[in-house]
Design an enzyme around this catalytic site. Structure first.
Site, PDB file in Angstrom:
ATOM      1  N   TYR A  53      -6.189  -3.620   4.877  1.00 51.92           N
ATOM      2  CA  TYR A  53      -7.008  -3.078   5.966  1.00 51.92           C
ATOM      3  C   TYR A  53      -8.485  -3.030   5.560  1.00 51.92           C
ATOM      4  O   TYR A  53      -9.365  -3.001   6.400  1.00 51.92           O
ATOM      5  CB  TYR A  53      -6.587  -1.632   6.284  1.00 51.92           C
ATOM      6  CG  TYR A  53      -5.342  -1.451   7.117  1.00 51.92           C
ATOM      7  CD1 TYR A  53      -4.585  -2.526   7.586  1.00 51.92           C
ATOM      8  CD2 TYR A  53      -4.912  -0.157   7.451  1.00 51.92           C
ATOM      9  CE1 TYR A  53      -3.437  -2.318   8.341  1.00 51.92           C
ATOM     10  CE2 TYR A  53      -3.775   0.056   8.212  1.00 51.92           C
ATOM     11  CZ  TYR A  53      -3.036  -1.018   8.650  1.00 51.92           C
ATOM     12  OH  TYR A  53      -1.903  -0.800   9.412  1.00 51.92           O
TER      13      TYR A  53
ATOM     14  N   CYS B 262      -3.516   6.368   3.929  1.00 49.77           N
ATOM     15  CA  CYS B 262      -4.458   5.262   3.761  1.00 49.77           C
ATOM     16  C   CYS B 262      -5.856   5.800   4.037  1.00 49.77           C
ATOM     17  O   CYS B 262      -6.116   6.320   5.136  1.00 49.77           O
ATOM     18  CB  CYS B 262      -4.098   4.172   4.765  1.00 49.77           C
ATOM     19  SG  CYS B 262      -5.264   2.812   4.817  1.00 49.77           S
TER      20      CYS B 262
ATOM     21  N   THR C 105      -8.602   4.102   4.345  1.00 50.57           N
ATOM     22  CA  THR C 105      -9.327   3.250   5.289  1.00 50.57           C
ATOM     23  C   THR C 105      -8.949   3.602   6.731  1.00 50.57           C
ATOM     24  O   THR C 105      -9.825   3.754   7.593  1.00 50.57           O
ATOM     25  CB  THR C 105      -8.999   1.760   5.005  1.00 50.57           C
ATOM     26  OG1 THR C 105      -9.040   1.537   3.593  1.00 50.57           O
ATOM     27  CG2 THR C 105      -9.974   0.852   5.698  1.00 50.57           C
TER      28      THR C 105
ATOM     29  N   CYS D  79      -8.546   5.013  -2.783  1.00 50.39           N
ATOM     30  CA  CYS D  79      -7.637   4.123  -2.053  1.00 50.39           C
ATOM     31  C   CYS D  79      -6.261   4.381  -2.633  1.00 50.39           C
ATOM     32  O   CYS D  79      -6.102   4.420  -3.868  1.00 50.39           O
ATOM     33  CB  CYS D  79      -8.040   2.659  -2.258  1.00 50.39           C
ATOM     34  SG  CYS D  79      -6.800   1.461  -1.702  1.00 50.39           S
TER      35      CYS D  79
HETATM   36  N1  DGL Z   1      -4.294   1.905   0.744  1.00 52.04           N
HETATM   37  C1  DGL Z   1      -5.418   1.786   1.598  1.00 52.04           C
HETATM   38  C2  DGL Z   1      -6.468   2.869   1.397  1.00 52.04           C
HETATM   39  O1  DGL Z   1      -6.143   3.913   0.905  1.00 52.04           O
HETATM   40  C3  DGL Z   1      -5.982   0.485   1.993  1.00 52.04           C
HETATM   41  C4  DGL Z   1      -5.935  -0.702   1.141  1.00 52.04           C
HETATM   42  C5  DGL Z   1      -6.195  -1.910   1.985  1.00 52.04           C
HETATM   43  O2  DGL Z   1      -5.330  -2.231   2.782  1.00 52.04           O
HETATM   44  O3  DGL Z   1      -7.282  -2.506   1.874  1.00 52.04           O
HETATM   45  O4  DGL Z   1      -7.608   2.700   1.762  1.00 52.04           O
END
Ligand code: DGL
Length: 261
Positions: A42, A73, A75, A183
């Site tokens: 994402y 997540c 994001t 992340c």
């Molecule tokens: N695990 C996700 C986050 O905490 C996103 C990683 C990704 O899909 O770029 O931001």
């Protein structure tokens, strides 16, 4: 209602780091975990795409009768949590980079944050980092490609180590004494990160705090399930074999993953 499952989703397998803490603290709860691996990562996608994907998964989880949704997540939380809280009638818990806990432990007031470019460019993150910028300097480092390595279960490969060295080096030059894992995928690289940075640099990971926040919300809403062992169901929108292999490697146990079209 307290017997209904907890829904958790992420762009992929990263949110399992949050799920582990939730299951440890709330072993009676049934959980539905959705990895949107067919659409990961994402971090480099625009907000409308992330909103559309999060909406599809949220509505699927609601159709399964979940009592609360954990957006595991950073994001997706940054893009959509406020909107979804207003639009859907159940509690949403999100994750965001742990700048506040980092401030509580930094000694030299230099903090590094590793996150996706989507998180770092969001209004929510900018507001969060500026709220404390009088007291500390926050160095934000986007880490393209790193979540993909975790998604593929490649934690110890030369390419992953090379990416980590590349992204950690600007933070080390700034002499940060605290690094926030912003992340959920990066939690699975904790050991590899620790080998590159010196022992005195502390890592901040909010996964456990998210599980504790979930307990507070469930208690407040009288939604806690307190008997019988909970079951966890894992779904992926990507290739079952690949996701299942990665999940088994990250969770260090045998799990069955189902396909979510
Ligand atoms: N695990 C996700 C986050 O905490 C996103 C990683 C990704 O899909 O770029 O931001």
């Amino acid at each position: 209602m307290d017997n209904q499952p907890i829904g958790i989703f992420d762009s992929g397998v990263g949110g399992l780091s949050v799920l582990q803490h939730i299951h440890q603290l709330l072993p009676h709860e049934n959980i539905l975990y959705v990895a949107d691996s067919g659409h990961a990562p994402y971090g480099c996608k625009d907000e409308s795409y992330i909103e559309q994907r999060s909406r599809v998964i949220t509505e699927h989880l609601l159709a399964q009768g979940v009592k609360v949704i954990v957006i595991a997540c950073n994001t997706a939380t940054a893009s959509i949590i406020e909107k979804f809280r207003q639009q859907y009638g159940i509690p949403f818990i999100g994750v965001e980079p742990g700048i506040k806990p980092a401030i509580a432990i930094t000694k030299n007031n230099n903090i590094g944050v590793m996150a996706t470019s989507g998180t770092l460019s969001s209004d929510r993150y900018n507001e969060l980092s500026q709220r404390f910028s009088r007291d500390v300097t926050v160095y934000s480092q986007s880490c393209p490609g790193l979540a993909d390595q975790v998604e593929a279960g490649l934690l110890d490969t030369p390419e992953t180590i090379h990416l980590l060295e590349k992204y950690l080096s600007p933070l080390l030059v700034r002499q940060v004494d605290t690094i926030v894992l912003g992340c959920t995928h990066y939690s699975f690289l904790r050991d590899q990160i620790q080998l590159i940075i010196n022992d005195e640099i502390q890592l901040v990971d909010t996964s456990r705090a998210i599980a504790q926040q979930l307990i507070r919300v469930l208690e407040k809403e009288a939604l806690l399930k307190t008997s019988d062992r909970g079951l966890i169901h894992y779904y992926t929108t990507g290739a079952i074999d690949k996701t299942q292999t990665t999940m088994r490697c990250l969770l260090k146990k045998d799990v069955m993953v189902k396909y979510l079209p």
